[in-house]
Design a protein around this motif. Structure first.
Motif, PDB file in Angstrom:
ATOM      1  N   MET A  33       0.830  -1.193   0.000  1.00 17.95           N
ATOM      2  CA  MET A  33       0.000   0.000   0.000  1.00 17.95           C
ATOM      3  C   MET A  33       0.878   1.263   0.000  1.00 17.95           C
ATOM      4  SD  MET A  33      -3.599  -0.159   1.967  1.00 17.95           S
ATOM      5  CE  MET A  33      -3.193   0.740   3.417  1.00 17.95           C
ATOM      6  N   PHE A  34       0.314   2.322  -0.559  1.00 16.99           N
ATOM      7  CA  PHE A  34       1.072   3.559  -0.657  1.00 16.99           C
ATOM      8  C   PHE A  34       0.305   4.709  -0.022  1.00 16.99           C
ATOM      9  CE2 PHE A  34       2.174   0.951  -4.333  1.00 16.99           C
ATOM     10  CZ  PHE A  34       3.545   0.862  -4.171  1.00 16.99           C
ATOM     11  N   GLY A  35       1.059   5.716   0.390  1.00 17.45           N
ATOM     12  CA  GLY A  35       0.447   6.946   0.873  1.00 17.45           C
ATOM     13  C   GLY A  35       0.545   8.019  -0.193  1.00 17.45           C
ATOM     14  N   ALA A  36      -0.431   8.948  -0.204  1.00 13.08           N
ATOM     15  CA  ALA A  36      -0.463   9.989  -1.227  1.00 13.08           C
ATOM     16  C   ALA A  36      -0.889  11.305  -0.592  1.00 13.08           C
ATOM     17  CB  ALA A  36      -1.447   9.608  -2.332  1.00 13.08           C
ATOM     18  N   ILE A  37      -0.190  12.369  -0.971  1.00 14.14           N
ATOM     19  CA  ILE A  37      -0.577  13.707  -0.524  1.00 14.14           C
ATOM     20  C   ILE A  37      -0.683  14.616  -1.731  1.00 14.14           C
ATOM     21  CG2 ILE A  37       0.022  15.727   0.877  1.00 14.14           C
ATOM     22  CD1 ILE A  37       1.776  13.932   2.599  1.00 14.14           C
ATOM     23  N   GLU A  38      -1.842  15.176  -1.956  1.00 15.79           N
ATOM     24  CA  GLU A  38      -1.949  16.291  -2.884  1.00 15.79           C
ATOM     25  C   GLU A  38      -1.921  17.548  -2.024  1.00 15.79           C
ATOM     26  OE1 GLU A  38      -5.637  16.674  -4.964  1.00 15.79           O
ATOM     27  OE2 GLU A  38      -4.884  18.300  -6.236  1.00 15.79           O
ATOM     28  N   ALA A  39      -0.806  18.229  -2.056  1.00 11.46           N
ATOM     29  CA  ALA A  39      -0.602  19.399  -1.200  1.00 11.46           C
ATOM     30  C   ALA A  39      -1.031  20.644  -1.966  1.00 11.46           C
ATOM     31  CB  ALA A  39       0.865  19.494  -0.786  1.00 11.46           C
ATOM     32  N   GLY A  40      -2.191  21.158  -1.631  1.00 11.62           N
ATOM     33  CA  GLY A  40      -2.708  22.332  -2.316  1.00 11.62           C
ATOM     34  C   GLY A  40      -2.671  23.573  -1.438  1.00 11.62           C
ATOM     35  N   GLY A  41      -2.869  24.697  -2.055  1.00  9.19           N
ATOM     36  CA  GLY A  41      -2.829  25.952  -1.311  1.00  9.19           C
ATOM     37  C   GLY A  41      -4.013  26.149  -0.391  1.00  9.19           C
ATOM     38  N   PRO A  68      -1.117   5.730  11.700  1.00 10.56           N
ATOM     39  CA  PRO A  68      -1.718   4.407  11.958  1.00 10.56           C
ATOM     40  C   PRO A  68      -1.502   3.402  10.819  1.00 10.56           C
ATOM     41  CG  PRO A  68      -3.336   6.186  12.248  1.00 10.56           C
ATOM     42  CD  PRO A  68      -2.111   6.811  11.705  1.00 10.56           C
ATOM     43  N   HIS A  69      -1.229   3.923   9.605  1.00  9.30           N
ATOM     44  CA  HIS A  69      -1.016   3.044   8.450  1.00  9.30           C
ATOM     45  C   HIS A  69       0.468   2.755   8.213  1.00  9.30           C
ATOM     46  CE1 HIS A  69      -5.222   3.794   7.298  1.00  9.30           C
ATOM     47  NE2 HIS A  69      -4.979   5.078   7.499  1.00  9.30           N
ATOM     48  N   ARG A  70       1.327   3.336   9.047  1.00 12.87           N
ATOM     49  CA  ARG A  70       2.765   3.337   8.791  1.00 12.87           C
ATOM     50  C   ARG A  70       3.313   1.963   8.384  1.00 12.87           C
ATOM     51  NH1 ARG A  70       6.911   2.240   7.848  1.00 12.87           N
ATOM     52  NH2 ARG A  70       8.980   3.042   8.369  1.00 12.87           N
ATOM     53  N   SER A  71       2.927   0.942   9.089  1.00 12.17           N
ATOM     54  CA  SER A  71       3.544  -0.371   8.850  1.00 12.17           C
ATOM     55  C   SER A  71       3.099  -0.986   7.520  1.00 12.17           C
ATOM     56  CB  SER A  71       3.211  -1.325   9.996  1.00 12.17           C
ATOM     57  OG  SER A  71       1.801  -1.509  10.044  1.00 12.17           O
ATOM     58  N   GLU A  72       1.958  -0.534   7.006  1.00 17.18           N
ATOM     59  CA  GLU A  72       1.482  -1.084   5.721  1.00 17.18           C
ATOM     60  C   GLU A  72       2.058  -0.344   4.522  1.00 17.18           C
ATOM     61  OE1 GLU A  72      -3.048  -1.307   6.017  1.00 17.18           O
ATOM     62  OE2 GLU A  72      -2.468   0.079   7.636  1.00 17.18           O
ATOM     63  N   LEU A  73       2.636   0.815   4.733  1.00 15.53           N
ATOM     64  CA  LEU A  73       3.015   1.674   3.601  1.00 15.53           C
ATOM     65  C   LEU A  73       4.432   1.392   3.119  1.00 15.53           C
ATOM     66  CD1 LEU A  73       1.562   5.140   4.760  1.00 15.53           C
ATOM     67  CD2 LEU A  73       0.533   3.441   3.218  1.00 15.53           C
ATOM     68  N   CYS A  74       4.593   1.377   1.762  1.00 14.80           N
ATOM     69  CA  CYS A  74       5.922   1.217   1.165  1.00 14.80           C
ATOM     70  C   CYS A  74       6.580   2.560   0.874  1.00 14.80           C
ATOM     71  CB  CYS A  74       5.834   0.457  -0.148  1.00 14.80           C
ATOM     72  SG  CYS A  74       4.971  -1.097  -0.024  1.00 14.80           S
ATOM     73  N   ALA A  75       5.770   3.585   0.686  1.00 15.24           N
ATOM     74  CA  ALA A  75       6.306   4.901   0.326  1.00 15.24           C
ATOM     75  C   ALA A  75       5.149   5.900   0.348  1.00 15.24           C
ATOM     76  CB  ALA A  75       6.938   4.877  -1.065  1.00 15.24           C
ATOM     77  N   LEU A 123       3.535   8.666  -7.718  1.00 19.99           N
ATOM     78  CA  LEU A 123       4.836   9.136  -7.230  1.00 19.99           C
ATOM     79  C   LEU A 123       5.347   8.239  -6.101  1.00 19.99           C
ATOM     80  CD1 LEU A 123       4.171  12.996  -7.151  1.00 19.99           C
ATOM     81  CD2 LEU A 123       5.701  11.770  -8.726  1.00 19.99           C
ATOM     82  N   ALA A 124       4.440   7.787  -5.229  1.00 21.87           N
ATOM     83  CA  ALA A 124       4.833   6.887  -4.136  1.00 21.87           C
ATOM     84  C   ALA A 124       5.346   5.559  -4.694  1.00 21.87           C
ATOM     85  CB  ALA A 124       3.641   6.656  -3.209  1.00 21.87           C
ATOM     86  N   GLU A 125       4.625   5.022  -5.664  1.00 24.18           N
ATOM     87  CA  GLU A 125       5.049   3.779  -6.317  1.00 24.18           C
ATOM     88  C   GLU A 125       6.449   3.913  -6.894  1.00 24.18           C
ATOM     89  OE1 GLU A 125       1.204   2.169  -8.536  1.00 24.18           O
ATOM     90  OE2 GLU A 125       3.037   1.943  -9.714  1.00 24.18           O
ATOM     91  N   GLN A 126       6.681   5.035  -7.596  1.00 26.92           N
ATOM     92  CA  GLN A 126       7.995   5.261  -8.204  1.00 26.92           C
ATOM     93  C   GLN A 126       9.078   5.345  -7.140  1.00 26.92           C
ATOM     94  OE1 GLN A 126       7.424   8.845 -10.536  1.00 26.92           O
ATOM     95  NE2 GLN A 126       6.536   7.732 -12.274  1.00 26.92           N
ATOM     96  N   ALA A 127       8.751   6.005  -6.030  1.00 28.83           N
ATOM     97  CA  ALA A 127       9.736   6.136  -4.950  1.00 28.83           C
ATOM     98  C   ALA A 127      10.045   4.778  -4.337  1.00 28.83           C
ATOM     99  CB  ALA A 127       9.219   7.105  -3.882  1.00 28.83           C
ATOM    100  N   ALA A 128       9.033   3.948  -4.201  1.00 22.04           N
ATOM    101  CA  ALA A 128       9.248   2.609  -3.632  1.00 22.04           C
ATOM    102  C   ALA A 128      10.142   1.788  -4.559  1.00 22.04           C
ATOM    103  CB  ALA A 128       7.905   1.910  -3.413  1.00 22.04           C
ATOM    104  N   LYS A 129       9.857   1.874  -5.868  1.00 25.54           N
ATOM    105  CA  LYS A 129      10.686   1.140  -6.842  1.00 25.54           C
ATOM    106  C   LYS A 129      12.131   1.629  -6.810  1.00 25.54           C
ATOM    107  CE  LYS A 129       7.440  -0.336 -10.388  1.00 25.54           C
ATOM    108  NZ  LYS A 129       6.693   0.240 -11.503  1.00 25.54           N
ATOM    109  N   ALA A 130      12.306   2.949  -6.776  1.00 25.68           N
ATOM    110  CA  ALA A 130      13.654   3.515  -6.779  1.00 25.68           C
ATOM    111  C   ALA A 130      14.409   3.102  -5.529  1.00 25.68           C
ATOM    112  CB  ALA A 130      13.584   5.035  -6.879  1.00 25.68           C
ATOM    113  N   ASN A 131      13.688   2.824  -4.455  1.00 22.79           N
ATOM    114  CA  ASN A 131      14.293   2.473  -3.173  1.00 22.79           C
ATOM    115  C   ASN A 131      14.656   0.996  -3.099  1.00 22.79           C
ATOM    116  OD1 ASN A 131      14.989   3.586  -0.569  1.00 22.79           O
ATOM    117  ND2 ASN A 131      13.451   2.165   0.263  1.00 22.79           N
ATOM    118  N   ASP A 132      14.075   0.200  -3.998  1.00 21.53           N
ATOM    119  CA  ASP A 132      14.322  -1.252  -3.956  1.00 21.53           C
ATOM    120  C   ASP A 132      15.774  -1.580  -4.304  1.00 21.53           C
ATOM    121  OD1 ASP A 132      11.994  -2.208  -3.050  1.00 21.53           O
ATOM    122  OD2 ASP A 132      11.161  -2.821  -4.991  1.00 21.53           O
TER     123      ASP A 132
END
Lengths: 294, 294
Positions: free
Chosen positions: A1-9, A46-53, A285-294
């Motif tokens: 599972m991945f986390g996602a943030i759309e950081a808007g103004g 609370p989701h920390r342990s399930e998240l890859c990135a 973006l999270a998926e890509q970061a997880a792959k780059a980290n592998d």
């Protein structure tokens, strides 16, 4: 599972999941950096342990140069309090996860490419028309970053002062495209929001003509296979046929591609993911970061 | 060794070699397709056994889609006789060599990237200002092609009719950038060629202001690390400082990159290969074709 943030103004949209089918999101109003970022971290903890990135698609300008000491920062934004804020670093340090980081529009482009209106395309433009005007482009299958990142809304287009005496609302450029055709520009010129312009209001055709000028310039510059348009102003759906027609008039057959001249309804399309393009793009973006980290 | 053809509307430059140090070229006036292409083939034939591939950087529009039955054609050009000419196919069939094929400006961009003013850059724009205005861009290290290929000269920019009543010379768009600022536009407006505009002539500042508008739009769209400018009009060297100054004025600090704001002399630069960018770029196309064929 991945986390996602759309950081808007105005709000942060945070989510966890793997795609459009299971993404669960919350919204956090954008207040001070500390309060907003802490609320986002509290959502993910609370989701920390399930998240890859975690992926972050952020308003900007942002620093995307991985070798820069301000990589992951929101940099020269005029938004009070948010100048030089280490957004990606704060999330990474608190949650100790790989972080993917890009602009909000590049994120939305990635989301549209993966699940939305730009699937299987290697070259396209995602354009949002709302509080600002921003574009994210894929060229040859890669997100265009360049020196900093594109700031497409700030291109200059012809402005007929006799027909439209409005001076433009951009604090940097006056009548750049964003200054002429963003939501605030429409509000300032007509006293009504873009999505609320009534049928027959001259503001609709004027808006379409400015956006078509922008699109014509991007067609000539990037040669996209498709242009995907989102954002609050584009919820005024009457704009789409007017923009298509005006774009064809402006190009005048010079770009001899049947995909444009004969299929303009498929060339200029609404965002397939609607307002979820940004947060779903952050998931990519999270998926890509997880792959780059592998 | 490789073969290279810069296929232009007035001349074909053909060469054999491996790079700027050993490239030997001849020029063939562009007459009919058959006569011009035969003359090019005659030039290469004695070198046939030494050549691994031939690269062609061609005037256009051209068909670059490898899965198209008109791949390698010059397509919808207004140049008499040259519409729907199978340029790449004719060379390949006669010489039985792998052929690399791209637009003249994409070729020139590749040449500048390899040996010229854009070495080691992943994101830059090569712009030629001459008979027409054309741009070739690298984004994330890849030449931008997209649906067809960029036709950058045809972007629309503000045109103050009170200050410049010239209606523009583009047969398709009137006062697009090419219509306002190409060599023929300068000639039609002032009765003198761009490179011959005398010191103090108002045409120099006007030309710089149009080109700076184009560059500002491309900076906002592509975020290049550098812009390399060539072509006959840019031999008017007084344009460079005026363009740089006007570009900074237009961007007004919004693109907060020191590479632009503090080092604009290195951001806007003349072509490093001068008029040889195109044919040297064709050499790079030949190299790529040979590699792809291995």
């Amino acid at each position: 599972m991945f986390g996602a943030i759309e950081a808007g103004g105005t709000k942060f949209v945070c989510g966890v999941g793997t795609g459009p089918g299971d993404l669960e999101t919350i919204q956090i109003p954008t207040t001070s950096p500390a309060a907003t970022i802490d609320a986002a971290i509290d959502f993910f903890r609370p989701h920390r342990s399930e998240l890859c990135a975690i992926g972050i698609a952020s308003f900007g300008p942002v620093d995307l140069r991985v070798d820069s000491w301000t990589y992951g920062y929101i940099t020269s934004t005029p938004k009070p309090g948010w100048r030089n804020v280490d957004l990606a670093g704060a999330i990474r340090k608190s949650l100790d996860l790989p972080i993917g980081f890009d602009t909000d529009v590049n994120g939305a482009a990635l989301g549209e490419a993966r699940w939305g209106a730009a699937r299987k395309l290697t070259d396209f433009l995602y354009l949002t028309v709302g509080t600002g005007i921003g574009g994210g482009a894929l060229a040859e299958g890669q997100v265009v970053h360049g020196l900093i990142h594109p700031e497409m809304g700030h291109i200059r287009v012809p402005h007929d002062h006799a027909n439209d005496p409005f001076e433009g609302s951009c604090p940097f450029h006056g009548d750049c495209l964003e200054g002429l055709a963003s939501g605030p520009a429409i509000q300032a010129r007509w006293g009504v929001s873009g999505r609320d312009l009534p049928i027959g209001h001259p503001g609709i055709a004027l808006e379409a003509s400015y956006l078509a000028l922008g699109l014509a310039n991007w067609v000539c510059t990037l040669s996209p296979q498709r242009i995907v348009m989102g954002g609050g102003v584009m919820q005024q759906e009457r704009l789409f046929p007017l923009i298509r027609q005006e774009l064809l008039r402006l190009l005048n057959g010079y770009i001899a591609a049947r995909e444009i001249t004969e299929c303009v309804d498929q060339f200029i399309v609404p965002a397939g993911l609607g307002s979820r393009a940004g947060v779903l793009g952050a998931l990519v973006l999270a998926e890509q970061a997880a792959k780059a980290n592998d």
